[in-house]
Scaffold this active site. Structure first.
Site, PDB file in Angstrom:
ATOM      1  N   GLU A   1       0.856  -1.200   0.000  1.00  0.00           N
ATOM      2  CA  GLU A   1       0.000   0.000   0.000  1.00  0.00           C
ATOM      3  C   GLU A   1       0.888   1.245   0.000  1.00  0.00           C
ATOM      4  OE1 GLU A   1      -0.194   2.193   2.653  1.00  0.00           O
ATOM      5  OE2 GLU A   1       1.029   1.077   4.089  1.00  0.00           O
TER       6      GLU A   1
ATOM      7  N   LYS B   1       8.275  -0.533  -1.824  1.00  0.00           N
ATOM      8  CA  LYS B   1       7.526   0.093  -0.728  1.00  0.00           C
ATOM      9  C   LYS B   1       8.482   0.728   0.274  1.00  0.00           C
ATOM     10  CE  LYS B   1       4.546   0.867   2.611  1.00  0.00           C
ATOM     11  NZ  LYS B   1       3.713   2.055   2.626  1.00  0.00           N
TER      12      LYS B   1
ATOM     13  N   CYS C   1       4.654   4.335   9.227  1.00  0.00           N
ATOM     14  CA  CYS C   1       5.465   3.755   8.153  1.00  0.00           C
ATOM     15  C   CYS C   1       6.890   4.292   8.029  1.00  0.00           C
ATOM     16  CB  CYS C   1       4.753   3.940   6.813  1.00  0.00           C
ATOM     17  SG  CYS C   1       3.297   2.903   6.618  1.00  0.00           S
TER      18      CYS C   1
END
Length: 466
Positions: A161, A220, A276
């Site tokens: 994501e 990512k 994150c």
């Protein structure tokens, strides 16, 4: 090729909840079921008060819930019915053992994978959605293949994501790209195409990127590391601006006009937060060390070190400005979430600031429009051998409004860039504060000249003190 008609998502958190809600919204012909072992979280998803705040999320959930979008704790049934399973569980940084403080704790990912293997009675496409270190899919594949039979096979994909909290729904509805990694085998590519077709219901195919598994996983981590690097770079320049009299907004604007650089993520602040950035960079540091690339590890570690330095520097500036002590002074902290338009406090700079204020024996009044008092006290308390819960509750008050927070305060500290802070009646606030009245803008959102005319002493990140 499998035609996906039924999707299960293991983990109904910040990633799984919004992602699968949007899939259900855009694919009414696909049944989407989110499962979680936490009954309170599932009850919240089935209520009028969703467990997370994200602009636009409630409208999408309420439009599809009970039609083709379901939330349940019945994991076995949802897994067995599914053609495709997203694994979207928490991957926190390890607190103990090998790699503590850097490596991701993959216990939840492994548990979910073993659960899928033991429960499944038919073939599945298993999609790694959690943020994980490079080559995690290899471990998942080993577990799944060890449980494959002639009748049951598992294909594994990586679909990281790229959501920004506060804009997650728009990011999902109109993504810059969707990345899907697969093993470069015939079966792997068929599984990859099956997920491509799901996203193609609303995402232009030119924005759907297909790669091998390892490129997808590393992309990512790399994307978040590069974004965090930009923030730390502009924050490093903000320190130079404060020392020289340059204005960081002007410097950032001048640099951002260069088409090779661009203006995004050049907004200085008290420091980045969220679930994150720090976690992914620490993962990258650990990965580099494991690959015997110490110079690479040191490079990325410096991004984290600079972020911590920025928070420490801001606190020191506040203390020095307030005549070298904040003991028993009242500090109004505007904002506690790590950024606006979310209730998420993970790695929020406000936590670090507030802990420093408490250590300096200041009295802190906190206002945030979306973060609950329970969450604030949970973030600030450190139960254990040296339990500080009582001290926190003696020093911290949760205010109902910015006006309540700033009454009789010695200083206001802006820690989150909520839009409402720009529209406050600062004349009213000034009248009710102790004098001299100080404002420390850690987000560069306030009109310093206007505040100075009212009478405030304004101190802003990236600008020398007045």
């Amino acid at each position: 090729m499998v035609k996906v008609k039924n999707i299960c998502c293991i983990g109904a958190g910040y990633v799984g909840g919004p992602t699968c809600s949007v899939i259900a919204f855009k694919c009414p012909h696909i049944k989407v079921t989110l499962v979680d072992l936490n009954p309170e979280r599932i009850a919240a998803w089935n209520s009028d008060q969703l467990p997370i705040y994200e602009p636009g999320l409630s409208e999408i959930v309420f439009a599809r819930r009970g039609k083709n979008l379901f939330f349940t704790t019945e994991v076995d049934q949802a897994v067995n019915e599914a053609d495709l399973i997203f694994v979207s569980v928490n991957t926190p940084t390890k607190k103990a053992g090998m790699g503590a403080g850097f490596a991701a704790d993959l216990a939840y990912v492994e548990a979910a994978t073993r659960g899928i293997a033991s429960i499944s009675k038919s073939s599945k496409i298993v999609v790694e959605k959690s943020t994980v270190p490079c080559r995690t899919a290899e471990s998942m594949r080993t577990i799944l293949e060890a449980n494959s039979t002639g009748d049951i096979r598992f294909d594994i994909l990586s679909n990281p994501e790229f959501l920004a909290e506060g804009t997650a729904i728009q990011d999902l509805l109109n993504p810059d790209r969707v990345l899907i990694g697969a093993l470069q085998t015939e079966d792997g590519q068929k599984a990859q195409l099956a997920l491509v077709e799901v996203y193609a219901n609303w995402v232009p195919t030119e924005r759907i990127i297909t790669t091998n598994l390892w490129s997808s996983e590393l992309s990512k981590l790399a994307a978040n590391a590069l974004l965090a690097q930009r923030i730390s770079s502009i924050n490093a320049l903000s320190a130079i601006c404060e020392a020289t009299g340059a204005d960081i907004d002007e410097v950032a604007y001048a640099c951002g006009c260069d088409s090779r650089i661009g203006p995004k993520f050049l907004k200085p602040s008290v420091g980045f937060g969220g679930s994150c950035f720090q976690k992914d960079i620490l993962n990258l540091v650990y990965l580099s060390d494991q690959l015997n690339l110490p110079e690479v590890a040191a490079y990325w570690k410096q991004v984290i070190d600079l972020n911590e330095y920025q928070k420490k520097r801001f606190v020191e500036r506040i203390i020095k400005t307030l005549f070298n002590t904040i003991t028993n002074k009242k500090i109004a902290l505007f904002g506690f979430a790590f950024k606006k338009d979310t209730g998420d406090t993970r790695e929020s700079a406000a936590i670090t600031l507030c802990k420093h204020f408490i250590q300096e024996r200041a009295n802190v009044r906190i206002y945030d429009p979306k973060v609950t008092s329970t969450q604030i006290f949970l973030d600030l308390s450190e139960p254990g051998i040296l339990d500080n819960t009582l001290d926190v509750k003696n020093r911290v008050v949760i205010a109902r409004s910015p006006y309540d927070a700033s009454e009789d305060a010695d200083a206001i500290v802006v820690a989150t860039e909520w839009d409402e802070f720009k529209e406050l009646d600062f004349t009213r606030i000034y009248k009710r504060m102790n004098k001299p009245a100080f404002i420390f803008d850690g987000r560069l959102i306030l009109n310093a000249a206007k505040l100075e005319k009212i009478g405030f002493s304004v101190h802003t990140i990236g600008r020398s003190g007045v």
